[in-house]
Motif scaffolding. Structure first.
Motif, mmCIF file in Angstrom:
data_model
loop_
_atom_site.group_PDB
_atom_site.id
_atom_site.type_symbol
_atom_site.label_atom_id
_atom_site.label_comp_id
_atom_site.label_asym_id
_atom_site.label_seq_id
_atom_site.Cartn_x
_atom_site.Cartn_y
_atom_site.Cartn_z
ATOM 1 N N HIS A 1 78.367 0.743 42.816
ATOM 2 C CA HIS A 1 79.364 0.872 43.878
ATOM 3 C C HIS A 1 80.373 1.954 43.518
ATOM 4 C CE1 HIS A 1 81.203 -0.026 47.519
ATOM 5 N NE2 HIS A 1 81.955 -1.054 47.204
ATOM 6 N N ALA A 2 80.434 2.998 44.345
ATOM 7 C CA ALA A 2 81.421 4.065 44.191
ATOM 8 C C ALA A 2 81.909 4.426 45.592
ATOM 9 C CB ALA A 2 80.812 5.286 43.500
ATOM 10 N N PRO A 3 82.942 3.736 46.100
ATOM 11 C CA PRO A 3 83.385 3.979 47.475
ATOM 12 C C PRO A 3 83.853 5.400 47.727
ATOM 13 C CG PRO A 3 84.313 1.936 46.609
ATOM 14 C CD PRO A 3 83.679 2.643 45.459
ATOM 15 N N VAL A 4 84.314 6.101 46.677
ATOM 16 C CA VAL A 4 84.847 7.461 46.845
ATOM 17 C C VAL A 4 84.100 8.394 45.906
ATOM 18 C CG1 VAL A 4 86.878 8.947 46.670
ATOM 19 C CG2 VAL A 4 87.123 6.584 47.481
ATOM 20 N N ALA A 5 83.672 9.538 46.426
ATOM 21 C CA ALA A 5 83.027 10.578 45.621
ATOM 22 C C ALA A 5 83.814 11.872 45.769
ATOM 23 C CB ALA A 5 81.573 10.784 46.059
ATOM 24 N N TYR A 6 84.151 12.504 44.639
ATOM 25 C CA TYR A 6 84.901 13.760 44.642
ATOM 26 C C TYR A 6 84.020 14.866 44.088
ATOM 27 C CZ TYR A 6 88.162 17.397 43.213
ATOM 28 O OH TYR A 6 88.791 18.616 43.029
ATOM 29 N N CYS B 1 93.558 12.724 46.329
ATOM 30 C CA CYS B 1 92.962 11.832 45.330
ATOM 31 C C CYS B 1 93.786 10.556 45.153
ATOM 32 C CB CYS B 1 92.819 12.562 43.995
ATOM 33 S SG CYS B 1 91.515 13.821 43.986
ATOM 34 N N GLU B 2 95.108 10.651 45.272
ATOM 35 C CA GLU B 2 95.938 9.445 45.175
ATOM 36 C C GLU B 2 95.634 8.481 46.318
ATOM 37 O OE1 GLU B 2 100.008 10.563 45.017
ATOM 38 O OE2 GLU B 2 99.957 11.145 42.900
ATOM 39 N N GLY C 1 75.644 15.778 40.792
ATOM 40 C CA GLY C 1 76.273 15.792 39.479
ATOM 41 C C GLY C 1 77.360 14.748 39.338
ATOM 42 N N PHE C 2 78.011 14.396 40.442
ATOM 43 C CA PHE C 2 79.029 13.337 40.412
ATOM 44 C C PHE C 2 78.412 12.002 40.013
ATOM 45 C CE2 PHE C 2 81.206 9.823 42.534
ATOM 46 C CZ PHE C 2 82.518 9.990 42.083
ATOM 47 N N PHE C 3 77.181 11.753 40.459
ATOM 48 C CA PHE C 3 76.508 10.490 40.159
ATOM 49 C C PHE C 3 75.659 10.564 38.884
ATOM 50 C CE2 PHE C 3 76.918 10.735 44.818
ATOM 51 C CZ PHE C 3 77.716 9.623 45.037
ATOM 52 N N GLY C 4 75.599 11.754 38.280
ATOM 53 C CA GLY C 4 74.784 11.906 37.083
ATOM 54 C C GLY C 4 73.304 11.873 37.358
ATOM 55 N N ILE D 1 84.855 13.580 49.295
ATOM 56 C CA ILE D 1 85.877 14.623 49.223
ATOM 57 C C ILE D 1 85.233 15.896 48.704
ATOM 58 C CG2 ILE D 1 88.098 15.285 48.229
ATOM 59 C CD1 ILE D 1 88.669 12.303 47.808
ATOM 60 N N LEU D 2 85.324 16.957 49.479
ATOM 61 C CA LEU D 2 84.834 18.274 49.065
ATOM 62 C C LEU D 2 86.039 19.186 48.901
ATOM 63 C CD1 LEU D 2 81.663 18.777 51.318
ATOM 64 C CD2 LEU D 2 81.783 17.963 48.955
ATOM 65 N N ASP D 3 86.372 19.468 47.659
ATOM 66 C CA ASP D 3 87.543 20.298 47.351
ATOM 67 C C ASP D 3 87.164 21.771 47.361
ATOM 68 O OD1 ASP D 3 90.119 20.918 46.743
ATOM 69 O OD2 ASP D 3 90.124 20.037 44.741
ATOM 70 N N ASP D 4 88.165 22.628 47.615
ATOM 71 C CA ASP D 4 87.973 24.086 47.653
ATOM 72 C C ASP D 4 86.889 24.476 48.649
ATOM 73 O OD1 ASP D 4 89.919 24.494 45.642
ATOM 74 O OD2 ASP D 4 88.445 24.076 44.081
#
Length: 350
Positions: free
Chosen positions: A72-77, A43-44, A95-98, A126-129
């Motif tokens: 504009h959202a260059p990064v999605a987690y 994330c950093e 859900g990240f974008f609402g 980024i897809l965590d877990d």
């Protein structure tokens, strides 16, 4: 090790974003056990890239159509759901974008995800877990196929998970010695749940984030450097120089945490709070002996290796010394009192 991950990830993300070809962008897999700092490191790097990209483009989506609102959202987690299905994964991304998801079928959700990534100018997903996917289950296999299909949309796919090498995600992949990448075969058919995909192989850089070691001079120096960084962020009134790196403190912290970054940060954080609450304004071994590490996190799956084993707490020095004296006294023979003078015998009157 974190620097190695940061350099590779930063190079891959920026290199893909500056590409002008329509080729499928290679992704990155970041592995390691729980609480090793994988998510924080990724994330950093992603946040630094996002700031750079927004500044380069005047904080406007370069792909937006004239006359419409630039989102504009260059990064999605996104965190992978515990019970991963293609539908659940799409709902998590939306859900990240609402975006609304109620009542949509799977093909409609997939189209919504593709539209959201394109409309918001997403360059990094980024897809965590990700190792919550169990590829022996049909739903999880479908979900992973959908994940790979997203690589056809000119996004850098970053997969973060515990023990990726042993999870089965690379089961169908082969190692390219020349390119030093894992290569997954081209996906069969031209569509995945209604999403058109390119018939090219998917390439991934794989890097693993390990815990700190204390075996070689280089390992010891890396651990000391991390402690110096932690100490520089502490504001305790009675803290002297080398509070965390002086004396036997580094060895003590290594024993308490096993070199796991998350456990080390938790121990120092709790120790700092205790030092302020007690008025000592100093972190030492005696204070940290009273700190009990607990990782009761409902958002983590212990069965997937997301929660590390906490090393046994060392006994406090005072208590240990007391037990040593007791054990020594228990084995020593008592003094012979046969010839002791007990004084005159008390007289009893009639």
């Amino acid at each position: 090790m974190a620097m190695k991950v940061s350099r590779l990830l930063s190079r891959r993300i920026l290199g893909n974003a500056l590409q002008r070809t329509a080729a499928t962008w290679p992704g990155v897999m970041v592995g390691g056990w729980g609480y090793q700092g994988k998510t924080e490191t990724v994330c950093e790097v992603a946040a630094e890239f996002e700031d750079t990209w927004l500044e380069m483009n005047g904080f406007v989506n370069p792909g937006a159509r004239p006359g419409v609102r630039a989102l504009h959202a260059p990064v999605a987690y996104v965190q992978t759901p515990v019970t991963a299905t293609p539908k659940g994964l799409c709902e998590a991304i939306l859900g990240f974008f609402g975006a609304p998801t109620k009542g949509l079928t799977l093909p409609q959700l997939v189209r919504q995800v593709a539209a959201a990534l394109d409309d918001h100018g997403v360059l990094v997903l980024i897809l965590d877990d990700i190792t919550r996917l169990r590829l022996h289950r049909v739903d999880d296999q479908d979900a992973f196929d959908l994940v790979r299909a997203f690589m056809s949309m000119n996004v850098t796919l970053v997969l973060v998970g515990v023990d990726i090498a042993g999870s089965g995600l690379l089961r169908r992949a082969s190692w390219d010695k020349r390119g030093k990448q894992w290569v997954m075969p081209a996906m069969e058919g031209g569509r995945v749940h209604g999403l058109e995909v390119t018939q090219t192989e998917r390439r991934f850089d794989f890097v693993e984030l390990d815990r700190f070691r204390y075996t070689t001079p280089a390992h010891i120096q890396a651990f000391h450097n991390h402690l110096v960084g932690l100490e520089s962020g502490l504001r305790l009134f009675n803290a002297g120089p080398d509070m965390l790196v002086g004396g036997g403190m580094p060895e003590y912290l290594m024993r308490r945490t096993g070199g796991v970054v998350g456990l080390l940060n938790r121990l120092i954080e709790d120790g700092a709070h205790e030092a302020m609450d007690s008025g000592r304004e100093l972190i030492d071994e005696e204070l940290l002996d009273g700190i009990v590490l607990s990782l009761d996190d409902p958002g983590r799956d212990p069965a997937a290796g997301e929660v590390p084993r906490i090393p046994a707490t060392a006994s406090p020095p005072v208590a240990a010394a007391g037990r040593k004296r007791e054990s020594a006294g228990a084995g020593r023979r008592g003094r012979n009192t046969v010839f002791d003078d007990t004084g005159p015998v008390a007289q009893t009157g009639a």
